[in-house]
Design an enzyme around this catalytic site. Structure first.
Site, PDB file in Angstrom:
ATOM      1  N   SER A 164       0.853  -1.197   0.000  1.00  0.00           N
ATOM      2  CA  SER A 164       0.000   0.000   0.000  1.00  0.00           C
ATOM      3  C   SER A 164       0.878   1.232   0.000  1.00  0.00           C
ATOM      4  CB  SER A 164      -0.897   0.001   1.237  1.00  0.00           C
ATOM      5  OG  SER A 164      -1.536   1.247   1.394  1.00  0.00           O
TER       6      SER A 164
ATOM      7  N   TYR B 281      -2.605  -0.649  10.576  1.00  0.00           N
ATOM      8  CA  TYR B 281      -2.626  -0.995   9.146  1.00  0.00           C
ATOM      9  C   TYR B 281      -1.341  -0.542   8.460  1.00  0.00           C
ATOM     10  CZ  TYR B 281      -4.126  -0.975   4.250  1.00  0.00           C
ATOM     11  OH  TYR B 281      -4.219  -1.181   2.900  1.00  0.00           O
TER      12      TYR B 281
END
Length: 675
Positions: free
Chosen positions: A552, A565
């Site tokens: 990501s 995350y």
């Protein structure tokens, strides 16, 4: 009407494996149609064209020829030494555009004086055809109802031979073709079908009633089948090793068979001698090669000993195959196509078959099962005596067979590659699985939601293209089982996409220990477990491979309310670097993809992450995708298909020297530029 009847008969006969094998045999019908040029009636032959399968034959698979012109070729036939030239002459007999390419068996169908003709490869018929005293057995089984034709390579002369037998035996309904199969005929489509089935069923009954028990000899102690769970575990461990050996000359996909028919054959004392004789029917050995590789160790031998023996046997097999080629090759023979085995037999475990794709590998295995049935039938009433090696070579390296291979479409970029995608039941993973499958890869669709995985696999295609596994990537045993499933389904794994993930958007003070552990278990630990299991298989295969992490932009971009995350994604991003450094010596490339927020079609965003992130940025959830797009340099929203395209680009071959790279798929987020 003639073509409709032919297709119906073909599909019925081809649907039953007792009648013929996949893509084996051909059927025809003669009839009259109107010539659009003259407006007059013209006699035509409709015959299954080159390639294709009777069970799924459609009108597009038929060749249509003018019967008068086809039969006129008899007057210009130059003789058996030049009969290959006759195949090119078939093109001058086509009616209109002619449909499919005429096969080598076209002469048989056109020259036999019957309205309908079937040429099939039933196990029972080939058993008689390959028996040492096949002619006498055919007479005993059928009397005058079925005649015997000595082996002759398929072609124009064989058509002339069968036509002559038909004229000389007016009571006959068909023939047994020595070393090959059967041909039957009739004046109506129904009569032809009935005659084909009569020959097949009569031969089956004859072999059952006349044959002796245990034609393969006694069971050899220690070679009996392992219990099912041990057998499958051993097969999963051996499959990547064997696939790597079988891919020495060209990458292959594998198929595993442990049916009772196979396991019984592998346990018997005649396994070695019969396997060495090879298969006989041309359709069989064109797919299985002249003989298999047979492991000569008991089922209980230690795995390391079996692997070492496989490596030695493989080298011997390659030497023997090269010698076979050199013994028979002529100056104009096609070049050697590869010296690796297509069939590997491991007593107690089963059969591993190989091909350029899964269907080819599966069909090769099915053909060897046919060959086992043929050998059993022949040995039960006589002695198995296949056509000699020279004749096998003449067909395997036939210029006409080479021409058929040349007509095949070019392979897709990922053909022969086996992909495992985690979290593939929805969103980005689903898009990646679809793209890899569309580009030719065999795909193992893995997801915690087994039903979603099965749905995606079915969307990609049949089991030859995709299979589903239920897998929790946080569970070491489940990960190992998923990788074993890939080995049993396709022979191993070449391309792994670590995509499984989830997101919980909370501030530091709101983030619980469970939130932290869950996200790190799925993404950091899960990626590690999958990479470790898959890398072991890749090393065993010796074919290199690709590990791709769907990380990501948050791995490098510090955004609010995503400490767990973002940290898990940073862990994944560094795994890419670490594993690229470690696995390069094995030809395994490790790369990452860094998407920005993928809202539309995303499973993660649909499960609460979207609402949480929308609240953080103060926008309606329905506008979150547009919000992300506005902050990018390109002003575009990132979709699952964009991530899938990046995975394809990094694995399809053009970037073959790239490893340790992170590819941004974020439409341009300056704060996430790699430094």
């Amino acid at each position: 009407m003639t073509a409709d009847e032919l297709l119906a008969r073909s599909n019925e006969l081809g649907a039953d494996p007792r009648n013929t094998n996949f893509a084996g045999g051909n059927t025809s019908a003669k009839g009259t149609d109107t010539d659009p040029v003259t407006g007059r009636p013209v006699d035509l032959l409709w015959v299954k064209g080159s390639g294709g399968d009777l069970g799924t034959l459609t009108e597009a698979g038929l060749a249509v020829l003018r019967l008068d012109r086809l039969r006129a070729l008899v007057d210009v036939y130059p003789g058996v030494e030049r009969e290959d030239e006759m195949v090119a002459a078939f093109d001058y007999c086509l009616h209109g555009r002619g449909g499919a390419a005429p096969s080598i068996d076209t002469a048989m169908h056109g020259l036999v004086d019957a309205a309908h003709v079937d040429h099939l490869h039933p196990d029972s018929g080939i058993a008689l055809a390959t028996a040492a005293d096949g002619a006498a057995l055919t007479k005993e089984c059928f009397g005058d109802r079925v005649a015997w034709v000595d082996w002759r390579r398929p072609g124009f002369q064989l058509g002339l031979d069968i036509a002559a037998v038909r004229r000389a035996n007016p009571k006959a309904i068909g023939v047994i073709l020595g070393g090959h199969g059967i041909t039957a005929w009739g004046e109506t489509s129904q009569e032809c079908r009935d005659h084909s089935l009569e020959i097949i069923r009569t031969a089956e009954t004859f072999l059952a009633e006349r044959g002796r028990a245990e034609p393969f000899g006694a069971v050899v102690p220690g070679f009996e089948a392992l219990p099912a769970d041990q057998r499958r575990a051993r097969a999963a461990a051996l499959a990547p090793v064997i696939r790597g050996l079988a891919s020495t000359d060209a990458r292959q996909v594998g198929h595993f068979t442990d049916s009772e028919v196979v396991l019984d054959f592998l346990a018997r004392e005649k396994l070695g001698p019969l396997a060495a004789l090879g298969t006989s029917c041309p359709d069989h050995f064109l797919r299985t090669k002249v003989r298999p590789l047979v492991v000569d160790l008991p089922a209980t031998a230690p795995l390391a000993e079996v692997v070492a023996r496989l490596q030695a046997l493989h080298e011997t097999y390659r030497e023997d195959y090269r010698a076979y080629y050199e013994r028979h090759a002529e100056p104009d023979s096609p070049p050697l196509r590869g010296a690796d085995p297509a069939i590997v037999l491991v007593p107690g475990v089963g059969m591993f078959s190989f091909g350029k794709d899964k269907q080819t590998a599966r069909v090769a295995g099915e053909f060897y099962v046919n060959a086992i049935n043929v050998m059993r039938g022949a040995e039960s009433v006589s002695r198995y005596a296949p056509i000699d090696e020279r004749e096998k070579f003449r067909i395997e390296y036939w210029a006409l067979e080479e021409a058929k291979l040349a007509r095949l479409p070019a392979p897709k970029p990922l053909a022969g590659r086996i992909a495992l995608v985690t979290g593939a039941g929805s969103g980005i993973g689903r898009a990646i699985a679809h793209r890899l499958g569309a580009e030719g890869a065999c795909v193992v669709v893995a997801d915690l939601d087994g039903e979603a995985a099965r749905t995606v696999a079915a969307e990609i295609g049949p089991a030859d293209r995709a299979v589903a596994v239920t897998a929790d990537v946080t569970d070491e045993a489940a990960v190992r089982a998923a990788v074993e499933a890939a080995a049993l389904a396709f022979g191993g794994v070449d391309l792994v996409v670590n995509n499984a993930g989830l997101s919980i958007s909370k501030s530091l003070l709101e983030t619980t220990e469970r939130d932290w552990d869950l996200q790190h278990d799925v993404m950091a630990k899960g990626s590690f477990l999958v990479a470790r299991a898959a890398a072991g298989v890749m090393v065993d295969q010796g074919l290199g491979g690709d590990l791709v992490y769907i990380s990501s932009k948050n791995a490098v971009f510090a955004g609010p309310n995503n400490v767990a995350y973002g940290a898990a994604k940073a862990d994944q991003a560094h795994q890419v670097r670490l594993l690229a450094a470690e696995l390069g010596e094995h030809g395994i490339r490790v790369n990452g993809i860094n998407p920005d927020g993928v809202v539309r079609g995303s499973g993660i965003f649909a499960k609460g992450w979207g609402a949480q992130r929308a609240a953080v940025y103060g926008v309606p959830e329905s506008e979150l995708g547009a919000f992300y797009a506005k902050r990018t340099l390109l002003g575009r929203e990132v979709l699952p298909e964009h991530v899938a395209a990046a995975v394809f680009a990094i694995t399809a071959g053009d970037l073959s020297l790239t490893t340790g790279l992170h590819v941004p798929v974020d439409a341009g987020v300056a704060a996430a530029f790699l430094r």
